[in-house]
Write an enzyme that holds these catalytic residues in place. Structure first.
Site, short mmCIF file in Angstrom:
data_model
loop_
_atom_site.label_atom_id
_atom_site.label_comp_id
_atom_site.label_asym_id
_atom_site.label_seq_id
_atom_site.Cartn_x
_atom_site.Cartn_y
_atom_site.Cartn_z
CE LYS A 112 -4.25 -1.88 1.61
NZ LYS A 112 -5.30 -1.71 2.99
CE LYS A 197 -7.76 -8.09 -0.42
NZ LYS A 197 -7.24 -7.86 1.22
CE LYS A 200 -14.47 -3.93 3.49
NZ LYS A 200 -12.79 -3.88 3.69
P1 AMP Z 1 -10.76 -6.13 4.47
O1 AMP Z 1 -11.87 -6.05 3.36
O2 AMP Z 1 -9.79 -6.52 4.54
O3 AMP Z 1 -11.38 -5.70 5.28
O4 AMP Z 1 -11.35 -7.70 5.28
C1 AMP Z 1 -12.29 -8.27 5.74
C2 AMP Z 1 -11.81 -9.67 5.88
O5 AMP Z 1 -12.07 -10.34 4.83
C3 AMP Z 1 -10.26 -10.09 6.34
O6 AMP Z 1 -10.68 -11.50 6.94
C4 AMP Z 1 -9.77 -10.48 5.08
O7 AMP Z 1 -8.97 -11.95 4.70
C5 AMP Z 1 -11.29 -11.68 4.74
N1 AMP Z 1 -10.83 -11.42 2.89
C6 AMP Z 1 -10.76 -10.26 2.06
N2 AMP Z 1 -10.56 -10.05 0.71
C7 AMP Z 1 -10.78 -11.56 0.25
C8 AMP Z 1 -10.41 -12.07 -0.43
N3 AMP Z 1 -10.18 -12.06 -1.48
N4 AMP Z 1 -10.38 -13.83 -0.53
C9 AMP Z 1 -10.06 -14.56 1.14
N5 AMP Z 1 -10.59 -13.68 1.80
C10 AMP Z 1 -10.69 -11.97 2.14
#
Ligand code: AMP
Ligand code: TRP
Length: 333
Positions: A112, A197, A200
């Site tokens: 990042k 990956k 969002k």
């Molecule tokens: P975040 O979107 O970074 O706030 O992530 C929230 C949760 O979703 C965390 O536990 C991440 O590890 C999981 N997560 C986010 N993107 C993915 C993805 N593409 N595949 C699997 N888990 C994800």
């Protein structure tokens, strides 16, 4: 009783990656088998360029979606991180335990910060200290387990190191937590780019399925997913990442326990995509229906969040007070 803590940043609309990597397990098992706390970690959304109104909107929106996905406020605690001061209070102590070197080694920081430098945005200092705040989120509740996707494992490892170091230096204060990632779909990949990956925070893209996408759009995105050269359906993450991703998604959406075995029942990419689209749509349909009802009653969502923060505060307060005392700060009263 086991304590579980996990968090999700209000940085964008939730994706199928969030759901399969984390949220679906919070709903189906975690909240029923443990004292489970789930937090919309809004302070973490301020580590990169942000729009205040959008963060505010997404914080309530994320909470609403988590409830729609099936988090039940009668059995778990759902709250917004900034409503509980203990997180920021403890974060500072953990910054005093972490080293500059170990924070700079974090993969997410490296990626990042490189991106922010490229766009000339400037790297916020909080992007570097982020894992100390995440460790505070976890340690403030004497958490045993942290259910997260694979991308967060390194941060939880650092949390463990900080907990052990704090306990050794200042006396037994924290429980040493462990990360638990799902067996399948721990890392859901972008449907248009199997090397990234499904995230969002990325720009809106054809390869990302949002939980609130129109179901027709969901089908189109899956039917247009990039597959790999070759025709036979095999589960090979290195050689055929696009196909492996579809098999993982299908399996995680109820298509069968084992994505490797699942491959044998397909002899074309087209059929695999059709079944994957059907399975994802069946997961999203009821979620979207519940979401529509909840979104019409934001006061109820706010009530849940208020009650959640109150409970979280009452749990975190004594732990953080104990840490303040242990590290050498004079008690206020
Ligand atoms: P975040 O979107 O970074 O706030 O992530 C929230 C949760 O979703 C965390 O536990 C991440 O590890 C999981 N997560 C986010 N993107 C993915 C993805 N593409 N595949 C699997 N888990 C994800
Ligand atoms: N850093 C996590 C992510 O980007 C979100 C998060 C913040 C978190 N605090 C947490 C996850 C505590 C689990 C436990 O996804």
């Amino acid at each position: 009783m086991t304590t579980i803590f996990s968090g999700i940043k209000p940085t964008g609309h939730l994706t199928l990656g969030n759901y399969l990597g984390a949220v679906s397990r919070w709903v189906s098992t975690d909240q029923h088998r443990a004292d489970a706390l789930f937090s919309v970690v809004d302070l973490h959304a301020l580590t990169v360029e942000h729009d205040p109104a959008r963060v505010r909107r997404l914080s309530r929106g994320t909470a609403t979606l988590l409830l729609a996905a099936g988090l039940d406020p009668d059995v778990c605690t759902l709250f917004v991180q900034s409503h509980v001061d203990e997180h920021a209070r403890l974060s500072y102590l953990l910054e005093c335990v972490a080293t500059d070197g170990e924070l700079r080694r974090m993969i997410q920081y490296r990626e990042k910060s490189a991106r922010a430098r490229e766009t000339g945005e400037g790297v916020r200092f909080s992007l570097l200290s982020y894992p100390a705040l995440m460790a505070a989120d976890i340690l403030a509740y004497r958490t045993d387990e942290v259910p997260v996707g694979e991308d967060q494992r390194q941060h939880v490892e650092l949390t463990r190191d900080l907990a052990v170091r704090f306990n050794q230096r200042y006396g037994q204060t924290f429980t040493v937590p462990r990360a638990v990632a799902p067996r399948v779909a721990a890392r859901v990949m972008d449907l248009q780019d199997s090397t990234a990956k499904m995230g969002k925070s990325h720009a809106d893209g054809a390869g990302i399925i949002y939980l609130l996408d129109e179901l027709d759009t969901v089908r189109k995105k899956i039917m247009r997913a990039v597959t790999d050269s070759g025709r036979d359906v095999v589960h090979d993450r290195a050689a055929r990442p696009g196909v492996a991703n579809l098999l993982d998604i299908l399996s995680a959406c109820g298509g069968g326990d084992d994505p490797v075995a699942l491959a044998a029942s397909y002899d074309s990419y087209g059929a695999l995509k059709r079944d994957t689209a059907d399975a994802v749509i069946e997961v999203l349909r009821p979620l979207q229906k519940r979401h529509a009802a909840l979104a019409a009653d934001p006061a109820e969502v706010d009530r849940v969040l208020r009650a959640g923060a109150e409970r979280a505060r009452s749990l975190a307060r004594p732990v953080v007070d104990a840490a303040y005392a242990a590290i050498g700060l004079l008690p206020a009263a």
